[in-house]
Motif scaffolding. Structure first.
Motif, PDB file in Angstrom:
ATOM      1  N   ARG A 242       0.849  -1.193   0.000  1.00  0.00           N
ATOM      2  CA  ARG A 242       0.000   0.000   0.000  1.00  0.00           C
ATOM      3  C   ARG A 242       0.884   1.242   0.000  1.00  0.00           C
ATOM      4  O   ARG A 242       1.791   1.370   0.825  1.00  0.00           O
ATOM      5  CB  ARG A 242      -0.931   0.006   1.204  1.00  0.00           C
ATOM      6  N   MET A 243       0.602   2.128  -0.930  1.00  0.00           N
ATOM      7  CA  MET A 243       1.199   3.458  -0.914  1.00  0.00           C
ATOM      8  C   MET A 243       0.258   4.347  -0.109  1.00  0.00           C
ATOM      9  O   MET A 243      -0.828   4.721  -0.583  1.00  0.00           O
ATOM     10  CB  MET A 243       1.368   4.001  -2.328  1.00  0.00           C
ATOM     11  N   ALA A 244       0.628   4.657   1.128  1.00  0.00           N
ATOM     12  CA  ALA A 244      -0.225   5.430   2.030  1.00  0.00           C
ATOM     13  C   ALA A 244       0.236   6.883   2.060  1.00  0.00           C
ATOM     14  O   ALA A 244       1.432   7.173   1.973  1.00  0.00           O
ATOM     15  CB  ALA A 244      -0.186   4.837   3.435  1.00  0.00           C
ATOM     16  N   TYR A 245      -0.698   7.778   2.210  1.00  0.00           N
ATOM     17  CA  TYR A 245      -0.404   9.203   2.251  1.00  0.00           C
ATOM     18  C   TYR A 245       0.568   9.530   3.382  1.00  0.00           C
ATOM     19  O   TYR A 245       0.407   9.083   4.512  1.00  0.00           O
ATOM     20  CB  TYR A 245      -1.700   9.992   2.443  1.00  0.00           C
ATOM     21  N   ALA A 246       1.588  10.337   3.076  1.00  0.00           N
ATOM     22  CA  ALA A 246       2.539  10.766   4.092  1.00  0.00           C
ATOM     23  C   ALA A 246       2.608  12.286   4.203  1.00  0.00           C
ATOM     24  O   ALA A 246       2.713  12.822   5.303  1.00  0.00           O
ATOM     25  CB  ALA A 246       3.938  10.213   3.793  1.00  0.00           C
ATOM     26  N   ALA A 247       2.560  12.999   3.081  1.00  0.00           N
ATOM     27  CA  ALA A 247       2.654  14.466   3.104  1.00  0.00           C
ATOM     28  C   ALA A 247       2.378  14.977   1.693  1.00  0.00           C
ATOM     29  O   ALA A 247       2.238  14.198   0.741  1.00  0.00           O
ATOM     30  CB  ALA A 247       4.045  14.915   3.565  1.00  0.00           C
ATOM     31  N   GLY A 306      -0.785 -13.287   0.302  1.00  0.00           N
ATOM     32  CA  GLY A 306      -1.792 -14.322   0.100  1.00  0.00           C
ATOM     33  C   GLY A 306      -3.137 -14.037   0.718  1.00  0.00           C
ATOM     34  O   GLY A 306      -3.986 -14.928   0.776  1.00  0.00           O
ATOM     35  N   THR A 307      -3.388 -12.840   1.182  1.00  0.00           N
ATOM     36  CA  THR A 307      -4.683 -12.509   1.769  1.00  0.00           C
ATOM     37  C   THR A 307      -5.234 -11.251   1.095  1.00  0.00           C
ATOM     38  O   THR A 307      -4.496 -10.491   0.476  1.00  0.00           O
ATOM     39  CB  THR A 307      -4.581 -12.256   3.283  1.00  0.00           C
ATOM     40  N   THR A 308      -6.538 -11.071   1.221  1.00  0.00           N
ATOM     41  CA  THR A 308      -7.149  -9.850   0.703  1.00  0.00           C
ATOM     42  C   THR A 308      -6.686  -8.668   1.536  1.00  0.00           C
ATOM     43  O   THR A 308      -6.829  -8.685   2.761  1.00  0.00           O
ATOM     44  CB  THR A 308      -8.682  -9.952   0.754  1.00  0.00           C
ATOM     45  N   PRO A 309      -6.106  -7.656   0.918  1.00  0.00           N
ATOM     46  CA  PRO A 309      -5.601  -6.515   1.713  1.00  0.00           C
ATOM     47  C   PRO A 309      -6.717  -5.846   2.498  1.00  0.00           C
ATOM     48  O   PRO A 309      -7.829  -5.672   1.988  1.00  0.00           O
ATOM     49  CB  PRO A 309      -5.037  -5.567   0.642  1.00  0.00           C
ATOM     50  N   PRO A 310      -6.463  -5.495   3.756  1.00  0.00           N
ATOM     51  CA  PRO A 310      -7.458  -4.730   4.504  1.00  0.00           C
ATOM     52  C   PRO A 310      -7.603  -3.348   3.908  1.00  0.00           C
ATOM     53  O   PRO A 310      -6.748  -2.881   3.153  1.00  0.00           O
ATOM     54  CB  PRO A 310      -6.862  -4.675   5.917  1.00  0.00           C
TER      55      PRO A 310
END
Length: 398
Positions: A242-247, A306-310
């Motif tokens: 996941r590319m999550a917001y940082a700034a 191997g799992t669906t990403p939350p």
């Protein structure tokens, strides 16, 4: 389409997808309450099943007196009978329970006492869940201070893209981590300057997290504020990150769709319409993208293999649940509040229980919500067509 609200404090100029692309109580009422985010509490453990009397319910022949209205900073809550809520008896409210359990990981003081019961009912029959909601909660119609009960619903989603750890082949569009010198210059370099000014490029050297193949996909990711990227690791395994917001670079957000419309270059400002224009005008891609000077910097979140990403985390600090989480103006509705929403548009009708778990700079007003549609292309298509009237009822403990 469009903001992650915050997805982990992402900026919510992205609270609109299509829209972002194109563009008094009486003296006896309760005193105004200015709400700050409620403090987090430890995870809640479910009590023994015997602690809930599943037979308890309010007789339809007896309706208790309604409480006083509640005045919040940005809204007015008017108590109503359950019969006012459309679709209450037909919504599959058990589908909202996972989102409710997520909110109970960080409950405010108002909800802390009820979270054990919410946890216990996670696997209960839907009719028992529905009965508990009626017994324990009071519905309030959310209005503006001018007593307007209608507002606007838009949608947002999390893109699912393909990327590379290295710049290779078609993968040449970098996604950057926060530069070390970000705080030394406000606002920081614009998108165009990042592409052309040597000092800006030098400041970002070594900050490349991943590379995408399509600069428009990168722009979508910047607007949404968070996204999933499927990468091939050096050992050959594929995995989601996941590319999550940082700034951000503190530059203003300008709509590239609006720019194209204003110049009569397109009539369809959806992402497919924008991409079609780009396909016809490949030499003008930079000219188009540079119209939006804002750039988002990311941080990488590893996801289980191997799992669906939350779902991405919203401003409440818990993962969002597809089609059961909304972003709201927290001055109108506190995080963690269950909300009954009604919204009807040309293609989409939504009468359902959702949880207020996110926010965003574009999500402002008493009756205003951004509907988290989920991840991937289908979610993006749903989010992209949402711009329609909205009514909301906050469900609050009796």
């Amino acid at each position: 389409m469009h903001a992650p609200r915050f997805l982990s404090h992402r900026p919510r100029w992205i609270g609109l997808f299509v829209a972002a692309i194109v563009g008094t109580l009486s003296a006896c009422s309760v005193a105004p309450v200015l709400h700050a985010p409620e403090p987090a509490s430890p995870s809640v453990q479910a009590p023994a099943p015997a602690e809930i009397d599943s037979t308890l319910h309010t007789s339809p022949l007896h309706t208790p007196p309604l409480p006083a209205p509640i005045l919040r900073e940005q809204s007015r809550w008017v108590p109503v009978q359950w019969s006012e809520l459309p679709g209450l008896d037909t919504d599959a409210i058990h589908e909202a329970w996972p989102a409710w359990l997520q909110s109970c990981q960080r409950p405010g003081p108002t909800w802390k006492a009820l979270c054990p019961e919410i946890a216990q009912l996670a696997n209960a029959p839907v009719e028992q869940q529905r009965r508990w909601v009626r017994d324990k909660l009071q519905p309030y119609r959310v209005e503006s201070h001018e007593q307007r009960p209608s507002g606007l619903l838009t949608g947002y989603y999390e893109p699912a893209l393909v990327g590379s750890r290295q710049a290779q082949g078609n993968f040449k569009v970098p996604l950057y981590a926060v530069p070390n010198q970000l705080g030394q210059r406000k606002p920081w370099y614009t998108r165009q300057e990042i592409d052309t000014v040597p000092a800006a490029r030098a400041a970002l050297r070594g900050k490349e997290l991943l590379y995408l193949a399509d600069p428009v996909d990168a722009m979508v990711l910047h607007i949404q504020g968070s996204g999933l990227v499927n990468v091939t690791e050096p050992d050959g395994r594929q995995r989601w990150v996941r590319m999550a917001y940082a700034a951000t670079n503190d530059q203003p957000y300008n709509s590239i769709g609006r720019w194209l419309l204003d110049r009569k270059l397109i009539t369809d400002a959806s992402w497919p319409g924008i991409k079609a224009w780009i396909d016809r005008n490949p030499s003008r891609v930079n000219e188009l993208l540079w119209q939006n000077p804002r750039v988002v910097f990311f941080r990488e979140e590893a996801l289980p293999v191997g799992t669906t990403p939350p779902g991405p985390k919203g401003a409440q600090g818990v993962p969002l649940t597809a089609e059961r989480s909304i972003a709201v103006d927290r001055r109108s509705i506190p995080y963690g509040t269950p909300v009954w929403m009604k919204s009807t548009g040309p293609q989409t009708h939504l009468d359902r229980l959702v949880l207020a778990q996110d926010t965003g700079t574009a999500i402002v007003g008493a009756v205003r919500a951004d509907y988290y549609a989920g991840s991937g292309a289908a979610a993006g298509e749903l989010a992209g067509r949402l711009k329609q009237p909205l009514q909301m009822w906050a469900l609050w403990p009796r």
